[in-house]
Each structure stands twice: as C-alpha cells, then as structure tokens.
Design a protein around this motif. Structure first.
Motif, mmCIF file in Angstrom:
data_model
loop_
_atom_site.group_PDB
_atom_site.id
_atom_site.type_symbol
_atom_site.label_atom_id
_atom_site.label_comp_id
_atom_site.label_asym_id
_atom_site.label_seq_id
_atom_site.Cartn_x
_atom_site.Cartn_y
_atom_site.Cartn_z
ATOM 1 N N GLU A 108 0.863 -1.179 0.000
ATOM 2 C CA GLU A 108 0.000 0.000 0.000
ATOM 3 C C GLU A 108 0.898 1.226 0.000
ATOM 4 O O GLU A 108 1.293 1.720 1.049
ATOM 5 C CB GLU A 108 -0.912 0.018 1.244
ATOM 6 C CG GLU A 108 -1.878 -1.138 1.342
ATOM 7 C CD GLU A 108 -2.969 -1.126 0.272
ATOM 8 O OE1 GLU A 108 -3.257 -0.048 -0.283
ATOM 9 O OE2 GLU A 108 -3.508 -2.211 -0.013
ATOM 10 N N PHE A 109 1.281 1.691 -1.202
ATOM 11 C CA PHE A 109 2.154 2.853 -1.269
ATOM 12 C C PHE A 109 1.939 3.614 -2.564
ATOM 13 O O PHE A 109 1.212 3.165 -3.445
ATOM 14 C CB PHE A 109 3.624 2.474 -1.060
ATOM 15 C CG PHE A 109 4.203 1.474 -2.035
ATOM 16 C CD1 PHE A 109 4.935 1.901 -3.130
ATOM 17 C CD2 PHE A 109 4.044 0.108 -1.833
ATOM 18 C CE1 PHE A 109 5.499 0.979 -4.008
ATOM 19 C CE2 PHE A 109 4.604 -0.819 -2.698
ATOM 20 C CZ PHE A 109 5.335 -0.379 -3.792
ATOM 21 N N ALA A 110 2.553 4.780 -2.641
ATOM 22 C CA ALA A 110 2.372 5.660 -3.800
ATOM 23 C C ALA A 110 3.725 6.146 -4.300
ATOM 24 O O ALA A 110 4.690 6.240 -3.543
ATOM 25 C CB ALA A 110 1.505 6.858 -3.414
ATOM 26 N N VAL A 111 3.773 6.466 -5.586
ATOM 27 C CA VAL A 111 4.942 7.074 -6.211
ATOM 28 C C VAL A 111 4.513 8.458 -6.677
ATOM 29 O O VAL A 111 3.532 8.598 -7.412
ATOM 30 C CB VAL A 111 5.441 6.244 -7.426
ATOM 31 C CG1 VAL A 111 6.674 6.894 -8.038
ATOM 32 C CG2 VAL A 111 5.729 4.804 -7.021
ATOM 33 N N GLU A 112 5.257 9.487 -6.224
ATOM 34 C CA GLU A 112 4.899 10.860 -6.551
ATOM 35 C C GLU A 112 6.092 11.612 -7.117
ATOM 36 O O GLU A 112 7.241 11.308 -6.804
ATOM 37 C CB GLU A 112 4.423 11.601 -5.297
ATOM 38 C CG GLU A 112 3.173 11.032 -4.691
ATOM 39 C CD GLU A 112 2.748 11.788 -3.440
ATOM 40 O OE1 GLU A 112 3.605 12.424 -2.773
ATOM 41 O OE2 GLU A 112 1.551 11.749 -3.124
ATOM 42 N N GLY A 115 4.906 16.162 -5.491
ATOM 43 C CA GLY A 115 3.569 16.191 -4.919
ATOM 44 C C GLY A 115 2.468 15.685 -5.839
ATOM 45 O O GLY A 115 1.313 15.575 -5.425
ATOM 46 N N GLU A 116 2.796 15.354 -7.082
ATOM 47 C CA GLU A 116 1.798 14.850 -8.026
ATOM 48 C C GLU A 116 1.878 13.324 -8.091
ATOM 49 O O GLU A 116 2.947 12.758 -8.277
ATOM 50 C CB GLU A 116 2.038 15.429 -9.420
ATOM 51 C CG GLU A 116 0.979 15.014 -10.407
ATOM 52 C CD GLU A 116 1.208 15.605 -11.790
ATOM 53 O OE1 GLU A 116 0.551 15.135 -12.721
ATOM 54 O OE2 GLU A 116 2.050 16.508 -11.932
ATOM 55 N N LEU A 117 0.744 12.689 -7.957
ATOM 56 C CA LEU A 117 0.671 11.232 -7.948
ATOM 57 C C LEU A 117 0.943 10.662 -9.333
ATOM 58 O O LEU A 117 0.338 11.067 -10.320
ATOM 59 C CB LEU A 117 -0.733 10.810 -7.484
ATOM 60 C CG LEU A 117 -0.960 9.343 -7.216
ATOM 61 C CD1 LEU A 117 -0.060 8.850 -6.087
ATOM 62 C CD2 LEU A 117 -2.419 9.114 -6.867
ATOM 63 N N LEU A 118 1.916 9.729 -9.406
ATOM 64 C CA LEU A 118 2.227 9.037 -10.660
ATOM 65 C C LEU A 118 1.647 7.634 -10.684
ATOM 66 O O LEU A 118 1.170 7.157 -11.711
ATOM 67 C CB LEU A 118 3.737 8.949 -10.872
ATOM 68 C CG LEU A 118 4.508 10.244 -11.016
ATOM 69 C CD1 LEU A 118 5.988 9.948 -11.199
ATOM 70 C CD2 LEU A 118 3.979 11.052 -12.179
ATOM 71 N N ALA A 119 1.736 6.934 -9.545
ATOM 72 C CA ALA A 119 1.257 5.546 -9.482
ATOM 73 C C ALA A 119 0.864 5.200 -8.053
ATOM 74 O O ALA A 119 1.440 5.722 -7.098
ATOM 75 C CB ALA A 119 2.329 4.578 -9.974
ATOM 76 N N VAL A 120 -0.108 4.291 -7.953
ATOM 77 C CA VAL A 120 -0.561 3.778 -6.661
ATOM 78 C C VAL A 120 -0.396 2.264 -6.698
ATOM 79 O O VAL A 120 -0.837 1.611 -7.646
ATOM 80 C CB VAL A 120 -2.035 4.132 -6.402
ATOM 81 C CG1 VAL A 120 -2.526 3.472 -5.117
ATOM 82 C CG2 VAL A 120 -2.239 5.632 -6.354
ATOM 83 N N ASP A 135 -1.353 0.874 -10.300
ATOM 84 C CA ASP A 135 -2.154 1.774 -11.118
ATOM 85 C C ASP A 135 -1.295 2.960 -11.523
ATOM 86 O O ASP A 135 -0.897 3.767 -10.675
ATOM 87 C CB ASP A 135 -3.381 2.265 -10.352
ATOM 88 C CG ASP A 135 -4.412 1.179 -10.167
ATOM 89 O OD1 ASP A 135 -4.712 0.485 -11.151
ATOM 90 O OD2 ASP A 135 -4.915 1.023 -9.040
ATOM 91 N N VAL A 136 -1.003 3.061 -12.820
ATOM 92 C CA VAL A 136 -0.243 4.197 -13.340
ATOM 93 C C VAL A 136 -1.264 5.290 -13.628
ATOM 94 O O VAL A 136 -2.128 5.130 -14.493
ATOM 95 C CB VAL A 136 0.548 3.803 -14.609
ATOM 96 C CG1 VAL A 136 1.286 5.005 -15.166
ATOM 97 C CG2 VAL A 136 1.521 2.673 -14.288
ATOM 98 N N VAL A 137 -1.174 6.376 -12.880
ATOM 99 C CA VAL A 137 -2.187 7.421 -12.906
ATOM 100 C C VAL A 137 -1.997 8.370 -14.083
ATOM 101 O O VAL A 137 -2.947 8.711 -14.775
ATOM 102 C CB VAL A 137 -2.187 8.193 -11.565
ATOM 103 C CG1 VAL A 137 -3.177 9.325 -11.579
ATOM 104 C CG2 VAL A 137 -2.477 7.230 -10.419
#
Length: 170
Positions: A108-112, A115-120, A135-137
């Motif tokens: 459960e983590f995010a790549v930013e 400050g802008e979300l790239l992937a979850v 999920d590639v945002v």
C-alpha cells in the motif's frame, strides 16, 4: 493503466509475470540467481529486456540501480525512518526525484513527483487473493519505470525486514 502482480515473497531467481487488467501478460520480472548482487530484469512478452535492476555495490545504504539499454536511469534508496510509513527516494539521472511512501510490505504505497501522484500500488481494491495492483495514474508516465520502482522498493523493504529479524535472532 492497471497492472496486476501475484504477490509472493520475492527471492532472487524468482520469475513472475505482471498482467494488465484484462489478464494478459505484459511484463516478466526475471530474477537472476547466482549473482554477487541482487539482480532483476524487466522483460516484455517477447523476452526483450526493457529495464535492468541491480543492487549497487559498495554503498553505505542499500541502493538499487535501474538501467535502460546499459545506461543508468535511476537510483533508489531508503529515505528517513518513519514509524508507520516507509519512504524511498528515486533519483533519476536528469536530476528529477520521485518520492515513494506508504506501507511497502503491505503493498500500500504511492509514487509521486513533486507532490503529483504518478502511481498507486495497492491490494485493497482487488478481489484476487495474493495480488496487488500497480495503477499508473498519469498517461505520460513510463509504466516500465514505475513497475521497476515498485519491484525495487518492495525488494529493499523485504531485505531490510529479513536483516532486522536475523539481527534480532542473534
């Protein structure tokens, strides 16, 4: 764009497929056993190596290096310790930095970026047992790079957990 990864403890030498949300194989993570350092290759369905991932030798902190076509693309290392969340810094060769944070071992983590979300990366929304999603945002994001980042931080977090348990057992 969603990718599905069958969750298991990743050991060097383990190979596993990453599928799209339709169940089609998209990427193969090929763990290379019998090497001096931890090494993975991210391949397409035809077996072409898209990204090389390996542990940087002789670094003070565990660091993974991502390369494309023999050229360094990024370095990943753990940031500061936090009680509830893991933080990793991805330093791209162009000077850009990505931030990876969340509960890595829980998937459960995010790549930013800035400050802008790239992937979850999450297993919460999936009904398939022992699977997590990537999920590639952003439409213009590089899915292979973001998958490589996820593979690296999970590997580094699991390795750190193993070292802590080994140290506690002594």
């Amino acid at each position: 764009m969603r990718f599905l990864v069958r969750d298991r403890i990743l050991g060097i030498g383990d190979d596993y497929w990453i599928e799209d949300d339709h169940g089609d194989k998209v990427f193969l993570v090929d763990g290379k056993a019998m090497r001096l350092r931890d090494t993975f290759e991210l391949k397409d369905t035809r077996g072409r190596v898209l990204i090389d991932i390996h542990q940087k030798m002789f670094s003070l902190r565990d660091t993974m290096v991502i390369e494309r076509d023999g050229e360094a693309l990024a370095k990943i290392r753990r940031k500061r310790l936090s009680l509830l969340r893991n933080h990793y810094r991805v330093s791209l060769v162009d000077g850009t930095e990505l931030d990876v944070s969340g509960k890595i071992l829980d998937r459960e983590f995010a790549v930013e970026y800035d400050g802008e979300l790239l992937a979850v990366i999450s297993r919460r929304l999936l009904s398939v047992v022992d699977t997590y999603g990537i999920d590639v945002v952003r439409e213009d994001a590089d899915p292979a790079l973001l998958i490589a980042v996820a593979v690296c931080v999970i590997h580094l977090a699991e390795k750190e957990r193993e070292e802590r348990h080994a140290g506690a057992a002594e």
